[in-house]
Design an enzyme around this catalytic site. Sequence first.
Site, short mmCIF file in Angstrom:
data_model
loop_
_atom_site.label_atom_id
_atom_site.label_comp_id
_atom_site.label_asym_id
_atom_site.label_seq_id
_atom_site.Cartn_x
_atom_site.Cartn_y
_atom_site.Cartn_z
N HIS A 158 43.35 36.02 42.47
CA HIS A 158 44.35 36.73 43.28
C HIS A 158 43.79 38.08 43.68
O HIS A 158 43.25 38.80 42.85
CB HIS A 158 45.64 36.93 42.49
N LYS B 174 43.17 27.61 42.56
CA LYS B 174 44.19 28.40 43.25
C LYS B 174 43.59 29.72 43.73
O LYS B 174 42.99 30.46 42.94
CB LYS B 174 45.38 28.69 42.33
#
Length: 225
Positions: A118, A143
């Site tokens: 992230h 992710k």
Amino acid sequence: MKIVVPVMPRSLEEAQEIDLSKFDSVDIIEWRADALPKDDIINVAPAIFEKFAGHEIIFTLRTTREGGNIVLSDAEYVELIQKINSIYNPDYIDFEYFSHKEVFQEMLEFPNLVLSYHNFQETPENIMEIFSELTALAPRVVKIAVMPKNEQDVLDVMNYTRGFKTINPDQVYATVSMSKIGRISRFAGDVTGSSWTFAYLDSSIAPGQITISEMKRVKALLDAD
């Protein structure tokens, strides 16, 4: 494309008061345990896993290193993950790979890892290398969520997702370009190869997120003949 909805109770009482009926159309629940003090997580866990029995659950400790709410050493991070996994065996466990790379060896036997990255500041120039390194580890899910500064950043994330998915068809990807200009990436998973999209019930936890009802409307429109 599955809809993932985070829950972030800040106490045992809040966890117990979650209205399960609001999650009927949700595919996966992400328990963002970082909303709690470290010492409360184990005490709140039974309420979460009992309430959402029958749902797929992601256990996530989003640290401040990657835009979350909890400060943990590498040892504390791994210890909490291992403890939750040994007791509840969640369907997925989020692991912030680049923030805790030094202890990744302790996670090699976990078949349920979501290796995540992230970046709330930018879409880094080495985004392709990030895709490549995470993919090479062959986790359950890769992710990637990054902040675009322009439209090209959004297209880069979508194009890299499509490219890596084409080369690695068995690898599950969950990718998003955040903020308003990146919102299209949340809807385009069936085209780009991103298998998950994130929506919210009560309050957004990431720039550009939309509500469950909005996501369902868009999905219905895109899925229509």
